[in-house]
Scaffold this motif. Structure first.
Motif, PDB file in Angstrom:
ATOM      1  N   MET A  16       0.840  -1.209   0.000  1.00  0.00           N
ATOM      2  CA  MET A  16       0.000   0.000   0.000  1.00  0.00           C
ATOM      3  C   MET A  16       0.872   1.256   0.000  1.00  0.00           C
ATOM      4  O   MET A  16       0.615   2.180  -0.775  1.00  0.00           O
ATOM      5  N   ILE A  17       1.881   1.285   0.845  1.00  0.00           N
ATOM      6  CA  ILE A  17       2.781   2.443   0.896  1.00  0.00           C
ATOM      7  C   ILE A  17       3.457   2.640  -0.455  1.00  0.00           C
ATOM      8  O   ILE A  17       3.508   3.754  -0.986  1.00  0.00           O
ATOM      9  N   THR A  18       3.959   1.564  -1.025  1.00  0.00           N
ATOM     10  CA  THR A  18       4.666   1.639  -2.304  1.00  0.00           C
ATOM     11  C   THR A  18       3.762   2.154  -3.410  1.00  0.00           C
ATOM     12  O   THR A  18       4.137   3.050  -4.166  1.00  0.00           O
ATOM     13  N   PHE A  19       2.557   1.580  -3.508  1.00  0.00           N
ATOM     14  CA  PHE A  19       1.692   1.994  -4.606  1.00  0.00           C
ATOM     15  C   PHE A  19       1.075   3.361  -4.385  1.00  0.00           C
ATOM     16  O   PHE A  19       0.761   4.059  -5.346  1.00  0.00           O
ATOM     17  N   VAL A  49      10.649   1.160 -12.715  1.00  0.00           N
ATOM     18  CA  VAL A  49      11.901   0.734 -12.082  1.00  0.00           C
ATOM     19  C   VAL A  49      12.013   1.357 -10.688  1.00  0.00           C
ATOM     20  O   VAL A  49      12.387   0.681  -9.719  1.00  0.00           O
ATOM     21  N   TRP A  50      11.668   2.628 -10.571  1.00  0.00           N
ATOM     22  CA  TRP A  50      11.673   3.282  -9.254  1.00  0.00           C
ATOM     23  C   TRP A  50      10.639   2.655  -8.327  1.00  0.00           C
ATOM     24  O   TRP A  50      10.896   2.485  -7.135  1.00  0.00           O
ATOM     25  N   LEU A  51       9.479   2.288  -8.861  1.00  0.00           N
ATOM     26  CA  LEU A  51       8.461   1.622  -8.058  1.00  0.00           C
ATOM     27  C   LEU A  51       8.976   0.288  -7.532  1.00  0.00           C
ATOM     28  O   LEU A  51       8.815  -0.028  -6.354  1.00  0.00           O
ATOM     29  N   ILE A  52       9.623  -0.482  -8.382  1.00  0.00           N
ATOM     30  CA  ILE A  52      10.150  -1.788  -7.971  1.00  0.00           C
ATOM     31  C   ILE A  52      11.251  -1.618  -6.925  1.00  0.00           C
ATOM     32  O   ILE A  52      11.234  -2.268  -5.877  1.00  0.00           O
ATOM     33  N   GLY A  54      11.903   1.014  -5.028  1.00  0.00           N
ATOM     34  CA  GLY A  54      11.321   1.574  -3.807  1.00  0.00           C
ATOM     35  C   GLY A  54      10.516   0.542  -3.054  1.00  0.00           C
ATOM     36  O   GLY A  54      10.536   0.496  -1.827  1.00  0.00           O
ATOM     37  N   GLY A  55       9.810  -0.309  -3.786  1.00  0.00           N
ATOM     38  CA  GLY A  55       9.030  -1.368  -3.152  1.00  0.00           C
ATOM     39  C   GLY A  55       9.887  -2.352  -2.387  1.00  0.00           C
ATOM     40  O   GLY A  55       9.512  -2.808  -1.302  1.00  0.00           O
ATOM     41  N   ILE A  60      11.410  -4.275   2.931  1.00  0.00           N
ATOM     42  CA  ILE A  60      12.401  -4.677   3.934  1.00  0.00           C
ATOM     43  C   ILE A  60      12.204  -3.889   5.226  1.00  0.00           C
ATOM     44  O   ILE A  60      12.167  -4.465   6.319  1.00  0.00           O
ATOM     45  N   VAL A  61      12.051  -2.579   5.093  1.00  0.00           N
ATOM     46  CA  VAL A  61      11.888  -1.732   6.279  1.00  0.00           C
ATOM     47  C   VAL A  61      10.606  -2.089   7.030  1.00  0.00           C
ATOM     48  O   VAL A  61      10.610  -2.238   8.262  1.00  0.00           O
ATOM     49  N   VAL A  62       9.507  -2.250   6.305  1.00  0.00           N
ATOM     50  CA  VAL A  62       8.226  -2.555   6.957  1.00  0.00           C
ATOM     51  C   VAL A  62       8.260  -3.935   7.601  1.00  0.00           C
ATOM     52  O   VAL A  62       7.758  -4.113   8.717  1.00  0.00           O
ATOM     53  N   MET A  63       8.855  -4.917   6.938  1.00  0.00           N
ATOM     54  CA  MET A  63       8.926  -6.267   7.521  1.00  0.00           C
ATOM     55  C   MET A  63       9.691  -6.253   8.843  1.00  0.00           C
ATOM     56  O   MET A  63       9.229  -6.832   9.837  1.00  0.00           O
TER      57      MET A  63
END
Length: 149
Positions: A16-19, A49-52, A54-55, A60-63
């Protein structure tokens, strides 16, 4: 809450954050015609590419943050990170759901392109289909763990 269920919740939050963050750029550029020029497809590809990238970082940070916060909130000094055969089976079914939803997005894209829609619209349809496939898999995993299916 089991380890894999926590991972599914973290994946949904990260998605959700990424999109919302990176996807809004793609949506805005698509709606405003920013991808309409000669370099339109290249610009779209760079945004993806930035979406991928950044995702990956956001996931990693959220997990990590989700696991730490879960341990703090539940006052669990050593949360379990063990997976068993049931977790593997659930993950496999989740992967099947991802493939079905992504395939549906691809088929819809082919139909839209056959009807004369633009390449950018088709690429966005593939992108949304992949995102929906990932979300569907994570929601399935949570439902199975919560409802005991």
């Amino acid at each position: 809450m089991e380890h894999e269920e926590r991972n599914a919740w973290a994946a949904i939050i990260a998605g959700m954050i990424t999109f919302i963050y990176f996807g809004s750029t793609i949506w805005t550029a698509t709606a405003s015609g920013g991808y309409g020029g000669v370099d339109g497809l290249s610009l779209w590809a760079w945004d993806v590419v930035w979406l991928i990238g950044g995702g990956i970082v956001v996931t990693i940070v959220v997990m990590i943050a989700f696991q730490i916060l879960y341990a703090i909130v539940t006052n669990t000094p050593k949360p379990s990170f063990i997976t068993d055969e049931r977790d593997v089976t659930i993950s496999r079914r989740g992967a099947q759901i991802t493939l079905v939803v992504c395939s549906g997005g691809f088929i819809l894209t082919v139909i839209l392109l056959a009807m004369g829609w633009s390449a950018i619209a088709g690429l966005n349809c593939v992108l949304v289909g992949m995102a929906m496939g990932a979300f569907a898999s994570d929601f399935y995993r949570i439902a199975v763990y919560r409802l005991g299916l």
